[in-house]
Design a protein around this motif. Structure first.
Motif, PDB file in Angstrom:
ATOM      1  N   ALA A  38       0.828  -1.215   0.000  1.00  0.00           N
ATOM      2  CA  ALA A  38       0.000   0.000   0.000  1.00  0.00           C
ATOM      3  C   ALA A  38       0.858   1.258   0.000  1.00  0.00           C
ATOM      4  N   LYS A  39       0.292   2.335  -0.518  1.00  0.00           N
ATOM      5  CA  LYS A  39       0.978   3.628  -0.526  1.00  0.00           C
ATOM      6  C   LYS A  39       0.994   4.212   0.888  1.00  0.00           C
ATOM      7  N   PRO A  40       2.014   4.981   1.233  1.00  0.00           N
ATOM      8  CA  PRO A  40       2.079   5.557   2.588  1.00  0.00           C
ATOM      9  C   PRO A  40       0.996   6.604   2.820  1.00  0.00           C
ATOM     10  N   PHE A  41       0.677   6.793   4.086  1.00  0.00           N
ATOM     11  CA  PHE A  41      -0.355   7.747   4.500  1.00  0.00           C
ATOM     12  C   PHE A  41      -0.050   9.156   3.989  1.00  0.00           C
ATOM     13  N   THR A  42       1.233   9.499   3.940  1.00  0.00           N
ATOM     14  CA  THR A  42       1.633  10.856   3.524  1.00  0.00           C
ATOM     15  C   THR A  42       1.269  11.159   2.075  1.00  0.00           C
ATOM     16  N   GLU A  43       0.937  10.113   1.292  1.00  0.00           N
ATOM     17  CA  GLU A  43       0.606  10.333  -0.111  1.00  0.00           C
ATOM     18  C   GLU A  43      -0.897  10.412  -0.372  1.00  0.00           C
ATOM     19  N   VAL A  44      -1.712  10.309   0.691  1.00  0.00           N
ATOM     20  CA  VAL A  44      -3.159  10.471   0.497  1.00  0.00           C
ATOM     21  C   VAL A  44      -3.405  11.880  -0.048  1.00  0.00           C
ATOM     22  N   PRO A  45      -4.121  12.009  -1.167  1.00  0.00           N
ATOM     23  CA  PRO A  45      -4.309  13.341  -1.761  1.00  0.00           C
ATOM     24  C   PRO A  45      -5.169  14.243  -0.885  1.00  0.00           C
ATOM     25  N   GLY A  46      -4.991  15.535  -1.051  1.00  0.00           N
ATOM     26  CA  GLY A  46      -5.780  16.494  -0.299  1.00  0.00           C
ATOM     27  C   GLY A  46      -5.113  17.850  -0.286  1.00  0.00           C
ATOM     28  N   PRO A  47      -5.803  18.893   0.183  1.00  0.00           N
ATOM     29  CA  PRO A  47      -5.216  20.231   0.238  1.00  0.00           C
ATOM     30  C   PRO A  47      -4.195  20.352   1.365  1.00  0.00           C
ATOM     31  N   THR A  48      -3.284  21.290   1.224  1.00  0.00           N
ATOM     32  CA  THR A  48      -2.369  21.595   2.326  1.00  0.00           C
ATOM     33  C   THR A  48      -3.115  22.414   3.377  1.00  0.00           C
ATOM     34  N   ARG A  49      -2.513  22.556   4.559  1.00  0.00           N
ATOM     35  CA  ARG A  49      -3.158  23.368   5.601  1.00  0.00           C
ATOM     36  C   ARG A  49      -3.373  24.800   5.122  1.00  0.00           C
ATOM     37  N   TRP A  50      -2.388  25.340   4.412  1.00  0.00           N
ATOM     38  CA  TRP A  50      -2.525  26.710   3.941  1.00  0.00           C
ATOM     39  C   TRP A  50      -3.642  26.811   2.901  1.00  0.00           C
ATOM     40  N   GLN A  51      -3.696  25.859   1.973  1.00  0.00           N
ATOM     41  CA  GLN A  51      -4.755  25.873   0.956  1.00  0.00           C
ATOM     42  C   GLN A  51      -6.139  25.779   1.606  1.00  0.00           C
ATOM     43  N   LEU A  52      -6.240  24.946   2.644  1.00  0.00           N
ATOM     44  CA  LEU A  52      -7.519  24.804   3.334  1.00  0.00           C
ATOM     45  C   LEU A  52      -7.890  26.084   4.067  1.00  0.00           C
ATOM     46  N   PHE A  53      -6.913  26.658   4.789  1.00  0.00           N
ATOM     47  CA  PHE A  53      -7.168  27.883   5.535  1.00  0.00           C
ATOM     48  C   PHE A  53      -7.572  29.007   4.580  1.00  0.00           C
ATOM     49  N   ARG A  54      -6.804  29.150   3.488  1.00  0.00           N
ATOM     50  CA  ARG A  54      -7.125  30.204   2.514  1.00  0.00           C
ATOM     51  C   ARG A  54      -8.480  29.947   1.852  1.00  0.00           C
ATOM     52  N   GLY A  55      -8.798  28.669   1.641  1.00  0.00           N
ATOM     53  CA  GLY A  55     -10.056  28.318   0.993  1.00  0.00           C
ATOM     54  C   GLY A  55     -11.274  28.709   1.795  1.00  0.00           C
ATOM     55  N   PHE A  56     -11.134  28.760   3.138  1.00  0.00           N
ATOM     56  CA  PHE A  56     -12.268  29.128   3.989  1.00  0.00           C
ATOM     57  C   PHE A  56     -12.417  30.642   4.140  1.00  0.00           C
ATOM     58  N   GLN A  57     -11.418  31.403   3.696  1.00  0.00           N
ATOM     59  CA  GLN A  57     -11.497  32.855   3.811  1.00  0.00           C
ATOM     60  C   GLN A  57     -12.372  33.430   2.703  1.00  0.00           C
ATOM     61  N   LYS A  58     -12.768  34.668   2.872  1.00  0.00           N
ATOM     62  CA  LYS A  58     -13.636  35.330   1.899  1.00  0.00           C
ATOM     63  C   LYS A  58     -12.995  35.277   0.520  1.00  0.00           C
ATOM     64  N   GLY A  59     -13.754  34.802  -0.446  1.00  0.00           N
ATOM     65  CA  GLY A  59     -13.239  34.658  -1.797  1.00  0.00           C
ATOM     66  C   GLY A  59     -12.597  33.316  -2.066  1.00  0.00           C
ATOM     67  N   GLY A  60     -12.386  32.495  -1.012  1.00  0.00           N
ATOM     68  CA  GLY A  60     -11.771  31.186  -1.174  1.00  0.00           C
ATOM     69  C   GLY A  60     -12.757  30.170  -1.719  1.00  0.00           C
ATOM     70  N   GLN A  61     -12.222  29.047  -2.207  1.00  0.00           N
ATOM     71  CA  GLN A  61     -13.077  28.063  -2.871  1.00  0.00           C
ATOM     72  C   GLN A  61     -14.025  27.341  -1.911  1.00  0.00           C
ATOM     73  N   TYR A  62     -13.713  27.355  -0.605  1.00  0.00           N
ATOM     74  CA  TYR A  62     -14.582  26.687   0.363  1.00  0.00           C
ATOM     75  C   TYR A  62     -15.450  27.664   1.156  1.00  0.00           C
ATOM     76  N   HIS A  63     -15.259  28.952   0.906  1.00  0.00           N
ATOM     77  CA  HIS A  63     -15.957  29.967   1.688  1.00  0.00           C
ATOM     78  C   HIS A  63     -17.469  29.852   1.515  1.00  0.00           C
ATOM     79  N   GLN A  64     -18.174  29.687   2.634  1.00  0.00           N
ATOM     80  CA  GLN A  64     -19.639  29.632   2.689  1.00  0.00           C
ATOM     81  C   GLN A  64     -20.238  28.453   1.928  1.00  0.00           C
ATOM     82  N   LEU A  65     -19.428  27.437   1.622  1.00  0.00           N
ATOM     83  CA  LEU A  65     -19.989  26.235   1.026  1.00  0.00           C
ATOM     84  C   LEU A  65     -20.724  25.427   2.088  1.00  0.00           C
TER      85      LEU A  65
END
Length: 526
Positions: A38-65
């Motif tokens: 199996a592939k290591p846990f570190t290779e599970v796809p997903g956003p970085t912490r910064w991408q997630l944090f920025r995504g929740f801010q106004k104008g981000g891709q996750y904002h108000q979803l």
């Protein structure tokens, strides 16, 4: 060193499973053999912490979803599995959208399955200054303490014989709900106001209270509603409004007392005070009745919980109110929409109900409820079409391989099944409301259950009450409440909804109505 500890953990899990259940053993042994490749846990796809944090801010891709919109985006971006990093003390979570992974997680969850998502409640109870919850955290907890408390409450809430204890009081509440509909509907249009969800929530709140507090609180009355009951009802609303912000979105509440957490904490304080007051009143009432020789044949649920411990009874009352109001209300609204959108199914259901209980003057008995198969199928199909929540949470009970990735024991998991419930490959004609798919009927052409349900469908997709030891402890209460409510509504009213209903729900922690609920209730003529 890490590899040795992983192998040791898997081997221990396999031996334990073999002792208890050979079927589980084969699962764990299969996982052990897959681990090396199996592939290591570190290779599970997903956003970085910064991408997630920025995504929740106004104008981000996750904002108000909304939650389901966010999960749909995760699935589109990363596939059937993704790792969402935790922010501000929240745990990182693996989201999975694949039915095979659900089964693996549930089959390896262990003796004390860990369920996340309740961190705000646990944080409040851990930090309450008087230490009331120190030795009784309640069913939101995890580990051996949860196991001890769940073992104590199961004989009270999960035993079928106790259904008879709360059948009568719940029917009284149901009759009040029917009467309340007649009071609030427009005399000409026969439609109830758009805020009808408030009345539905009062129904579910009263139904849970009759079980948890052994008391009808009076919120379905037109006048003279007790102020303490109104206050408790409002605080449950505040609790659920805050839960999504604190439990899903990034929040600093564990480090500083944010405005949302302070609002949440005040609501929790007042819920505790009010529940304690009602439990104390119940103790006085029980003692008085006993002294006067007025004891009942069957002890109420609250009396049975008080026999375990007074503190335990208070905590269970709080947990039942917090967990059983909004979820059941959403289920009832979904049922009303399906009744109104499918008049031929409503007619068929009414015929079944009236065949067992032709007069609205008589209450249902347990025997009546057992002989209504179309009613149960109707409810099952409604919970498929309009699920109450977007999935189930767990922490991995052992090191496990999911979608080809190594997932370490203790990893928080979100198993999202809401997309699968609408999958045409699993549920033929998935967009249609067809209760018949849940009935065992052969040779009925296109409406036979064999045609309407994939024979190989996993039983781990449709789990409205969860699975295993952490199955919803109030399942029997909710089952009865939904059956009584639907049966009483169709024998009293023809139900219509004459407005668009393409997107009737929005999702936060649970799905909630997103449109005015101006249902039309026309009295059935006999």
């Amino acid at each position: 060193m890490l590899r040795l500890s992983v192998k040791h953990g898997l081997r221990a899990s396999s031996q334990l499973a073999a002792t208890r259940n050979p079927e589980l053993s084969s699962y764990v042994q299969q996982i052990e053999s897959e681990w090396e490749s199996a592939k290591p846990f570190t290779e599970v796809p997903g956003p970085t912490r910064w991408q997630l944090f920025r995504g929740f801010q106004k104008g981000g891709q996750y904002h108000q979803l909304e939650m389901d919109e966010m999960m749909r985006l995760f699935k589109k971006q990363f596939g059937d599995i993704c790792l969402i990093p935790g922010l501000f003390g929240m745990p990182s979570t693996v989201f999975t959208f694949n039915q095979e992974t659900f089964e693996r997680v549930y089959r390896t969850e262990g003796q004390w399955p860990v369920r996340g998502g309740s961190e705000p409640v646990l944080h409040y109870r851990k930090n309450r200054k008087d230490g009331f919850f120190k030795d009784c955290v309640g069913l939101f907890s995890n580990g051996p303490q949860w196991g001890k408390e769940r073992s104590a409450v199961n004989p009270v809430l999960m035993q079928h014989r106790n259904v008879a204890v709360y059948l009568k009081p719940m029917q009284r509440v149901n009759q009040q709900f029917v009467q309340r509909i007649r009071e609030i509907r427009d005399p000409e249009s026969e439609e109830v106001p758009g805020d009808f969800m408030e009345t539905v929530r009062q129904l579910t709140f009263e139904s849970v209270a009759t079980v948890a507090l052994d008391k009808e609180l009076g919120l379905l009355r037109e006048t003279n509603q007790p102020p303490e009951a109104r206050k408790l009802f409002r605080n449950i609303e505040i609790l659920m409004e805050s839960f999504f912000v604190l439990g899903v979105r990034p929040s600093l509440y564990k480090y500083i007392s944010t405005p949302t957490y302070r609002k949440f904490s005040r609501a929790m304080d007042e819920i505790f005070d009010t529940c304690s007051m009602y439990v104390n009143e119940a103790i006085e009432r029980i003692n008085r009745n006993s002294a006067e020789g007025n004891s009942k044949d069957h002890k109420s649920v609250l009396e049975q919980l008080l026999q375990i411990d007074r503190k335990f009874a208070i905590v269970m009352a709080m947990d039942m109110l917090m967990g059983g109001v909004d979820t059941t209300s959403t289920a009832i609204v979904g049922l009303l929409l399906n009744l109104s959108k499918n008049p031929e199914k409503q007619k068929k259901l009414r015929e079944e109900v009236l065949s067992k209980l032709p007069s609205t003057d008589r209450d249902f008995t347990l025997e009546d409820m057992k002989s209504l198969p179309y009613l149960r199928a109707f409810i099952k199909e409604s919970l498929r079409v309009y699920p109450v929540t977007f999935g189930n949470t767990r922490s991995a009970g052992t090191d496990v391989v999911l979608n080809g990735y190594r997932i370490p024991k203790g990893t928080h998991l979100m198993m999202s099944n809401s997309f699968l419930l609408k999958d045409e490959g699993l549920y033929p004609r998935a967009k249609e409301f067809i209760p018949e798919r849940w009935l065992r009927q052969k040779g009925a052409g296109e409406n036979s259950s064999e045609v309407l349900m994939d024979k190989s469908i996993s039983p781990f997709i449709y789990l409205p009450f969860g699975f295993g030891p952490r199955m919803c402890v109030g399942k029997r209460i909710v089952d009865l409440e939904l059956e009584l409510t639907v049966a009483n509504l169709v024998r009293n009213f023809q139900i219509e909804f004459n407005y668009p209903a393409e997107n009737p729900f929005k999702s936060s922690f649970v799905y909630m109505p997103n449109i005015p609920l101006k249902f039309k209730f026309t009295d059935v003529k006999y």
